[in-house]
Design an enzyme around this catalytic site. Structure first.
Site, mmCIF file in Angstrom:
data_model
loop_
_atom_site.group_PDB
_atom_site.id
_atom_site.type_symbol
_atom_site.label_atom_id
_atom_site.label_comp_id
_atom_site.label_asym_id
_atom_site.label_seq_id
_atom_site.Cartn_x
_atom_site.Cartn_y
_atom_site.Cartn_z
ATOM 1 N N GLU A 246 0.732 -0.973 -0.285
ATOM 2 C CA GLU A 246 -0.301 -0.165 -0.492
ATOM 3 C C GLU A 246 0.952 0.875 0.347
ATOM 4 O O GLU A 246 1.646 1.440 1.071
ATOM 5 C CB GLU A 246 -1.029 -0.290 1.320
ATOM 6 N N LYS B 19 5.245 1.010 11.129
ATOM 7 C CA LYS B 19 4.834 2.389 10.519
ATOM 8 C C LYS B 19 5.193 3.560 11.117
ATOM 9 O O LYS B 19 5.794 4.530 11.015
ATOM 10 C CB LYS B 19 4.427 2.257 9.557
ATOM 11 N N ARG C 125 6.234 -13.426 9.007
ATOM 12 C CA ARG C 125 6.962 -11.599 8.865
ATOM 13 C C ARG C 125 8.382 -11.736 9.409
ATOM 14 O O ARG C 125 8.090 -12.502 10.266
ATOM 15 C CB ARG C 125 5.902 -10.336 9.171
#
Length: 563
Positions: free
Chosen positions: A35, A270, A260
RNA sequence: UGGGGCGUGGCCAAGCGGUAAGGCAAGGGACUUUGGAUCCCUGACUCGGAGGUUCGAAUCCUCCCGCCCCAGCCA
């Protein structure tokens, strides 16, 4: 995958091999679907290497697709940065795609679902929807709008599209099962109204698709065969399948989940990364301490070392925390064979060689890289006054100290043997200069008598020295697993105060004046360094990529106390 | 106490019923004009635990324990 390749396959590769053998797929097509709402980090690199790597090894294709379904968060510049980072890592996408290019098709599929009685427009408020969703252990309740007629839903959906409703007034929901044990299946929202301009579609839309509704369709449109995502989406797979199975799609992708990456002593979120920047703890997304691709690049990491790292860590489904030492290992290993050796004295101590003729200077032939003789040699100036590392001299040396000390002899790399004769101190007792003596017979670093000299020091000729700035970077946090912060504490409580140390008085040999940004060197006996882009001809700036392994430091720390 | 996922040496990770790969880290040694590099060697008598099936189980079955994820009109 090459036939006969004996390499052990990870679980996704095994699935692909089976799919190819069974004929379920003819060609492997994957995608990396970021994204555009932030910068890529080393965790994304794992996914990029996986997806592009799979395409490479199975001779398939991998798309770069921007999953841009939320205009509130996405921005053009993030998209540009992501493209650059993927390219820098060394991957080429088969197609550059945007979920926003598929908005019209998504709408058609929404209509198809509504027509099939599988979706409805819900006029409940966000709060009502939340309250009627139930909990982890209790089922939800049906919306009072759940059983509208198809005609009414079609009409309402069209009105949504036309902008006749305000944000939050209504949503389109899939009609699945409000008492499903998997909360994701309790009539998930497909479209929400957002009267925001999208960075690509502008104001064409005032409602935007949700991830679960859109993602499988994006994959189906592109013919993705293996849609790889992280573990937290495993719960969404039944939904992924539901959307694909209830309309007519051009292809039928499958979703697979892997764990992950987590790296010790850093964070990947983030939000936290942005916090570090906003609070001025680091100097931006490309600060060399950041685990972002741009940070790693500025730190001096190479694309190949990052790809190597991603190959080393493996792909599996268990939550893991990889030691940052493994990352350091991959860059050391590469730079050991490729980086030119140069001499830089980080913390200089002046040495006057009393028996070396005043005014004389000579050029010493210096090996650029002992690991690779084809890199040749260069000439380094030598003279009566030189600088050595402060740490390389001890007035009162401990056991096993092979460096310089009163009366002790060492070798100046590729130059001469040197013996310390006298220490000069300032009024407060600090050592400011050493008076030494060299052996003219030892030119090149050895003598005919074959006497052993254990220590070899790096040095810089004083009159030829170039003043440089050196930035020593270290890990950002003091806690190995940042997800285990103590209750009530924040990452501020775990910041490493020494994550950056700037040295302004370092002295380098002349060649470094010519160094260009992103050139990488090994500063002999110290570590690997790269030229920062803030570097200028007047003051070259070097970032420490990673220190060399330091056996002496280890001996010292172990022998702490018994001198 | 719902659903999903995972538990193999300090950290990753192979293993897919035949008797525990590999890498990083660690320790020991050799060598060395980088205390770098390189090269040797050491380390799970055991695979979260307990039962069971089997000639044989990390691999199959049962139960138990632990950790992670899910209640955004984020992705």
């Amino acid at each position: 995958m090459e036939p006969g390749n004996e390499k052990q396959l990870n679980f996704i590769e095994q699935i692909i091999v089976e799919d190819l053998e069974s004929g379920r797929v003819q060609e492997v097509i994957t995608r990396f679907p970021p994204e555009p709402n932030g910068y890529l980090h080393i965790g994304h690199a794992k996914s990029i290497c996986l997806n592009f790597g799979l395409a490479e090894s199975f001779k398939g294709k991998c798309n770069l697709r921007f999953d841009d379904t939320n205009p509130e968060k996405e921005e053009e510049h993030y998209m540009q940065a992501i493209k650059e980072d993927v390219g820098w890592l060394g991957f080429q996408w088969a197609q550059l795609c945007y979920a926003s290019d598929y908005f019209e098709q998504f709408y058609r599929w929404a209509v198809e679902l509504v027509t099939a009685g599988l979706a409805y427009v819900d006029r409940q408020s966000p709060e009502e929807i939340r309250q009627t969703r139930g909990t982890l252990t209790e089922p939800g309740e049906n919306s009072p709008f759940r059983n509208r007629s198809v005609e009414e839903n079609l009409d309402l959906l069209e009105k949504m599209r036309k902008g006749e409703f305000d944000e939050g007034e209504c949503v389109l929901r899939a009609k699945i099962d409000m008492s499903h044990p998997n909360i994701n299946m309790r009539d998930p929202v497909m479209y929400r109204i957002l009267k925001k301009a999208h960075y690509r579609t502008g104001n064409h839309w005032c409602m935007y698709p949700m991830y679960d509704f859109a993602h499988g369709y994006e994959d189906a449109i592109e013919g993705i065969t293996h849609s790889i995502c992280t573990l937290e989406f495993a719960d969404h797979r039944p939904l992924y399948d539901w959307f694909l199975d209830n309309v007519h799609v051009p292809s039928r992708p499958r979703q697979y989940e892997f764990a992950r990456l987590n790296l010790s002593y850093t964070v990947m979120s983030k939000r936290l990364l942005l916090g570090l920047i906003q609070e001025g703890i680091v100097n931006g997304w490309d600060d060399p301490r950041m685990p972002t691709i741009q940070g790693l690049r500025r730190r001096g990491y190479t694309p190949s070392s990052i790809r190597r790292f991603c190959g080393e860590i493996g792909v599996a489904k268990s939550n893991s925390m990889v030691d940052y030492e493994l990352l350091e290992h991959t860059i050391r290993e590469e730079l050991n064979t490729t980086a030119q050796r140069v001499m830089v004295v980080l913390r200089p101590l002046k040495v006057v060689i009393e028996n070396y003729p005043e005014g004389r200077e000579e050029l010493i032939e210096y090996q650029n890289n002992p690991e690779d003789p084809s890199m040749g040699t260069r000439m380094v100036p030598f003279s009566r006054e030189i600088y050595i590392e402060q740490d390389d001299f001890r007035e009162d040396p401990p056991k096993k100290f092979f460096r310089l000390a009163p009366g002790k002899e060492v070798r100046l790399k590729h130059a001469y043997y040197l013996t310390c004769r006298e220490i000069i101190k300032d009024t407060s007792g600090n050592i400011v200069e050493l008076r030494c003596e060299y052996d003219p017979q030892s030119r090149g670093g050895e003598t005919a008598d074959g006497r052993k000299v254990r220590g070899t020091l790096h040095w810089v000729s004083a009159p030829h020295a170039v003043n440089v700035e050196v930035r020593l970077y270290d890990k950002l946090f003091t806690l190995k697993n940042m997800s285990e912060m103590e209750e009530g504490k924040s990452y501020h409580d775990y910041l490493n105060p020494n994550s950056l140390e700037v040295l302004r008085g370092s002295l380098a040999e002349p060649v470094l004046k010519e160094a260009k940004p992103f050139d990488r060197f090994q500063f002999l006996r110290q570590g690997y360094y790269t030229v920062d882009y803030e570097s200028t001809q007047d003051t070259p700036i070097f970032n420490r990529i990673v220190a060399l392994k330091d056996t002496w430091a280890k001996i010292q720390s172990k022998g702490l106390g018994n001198r």
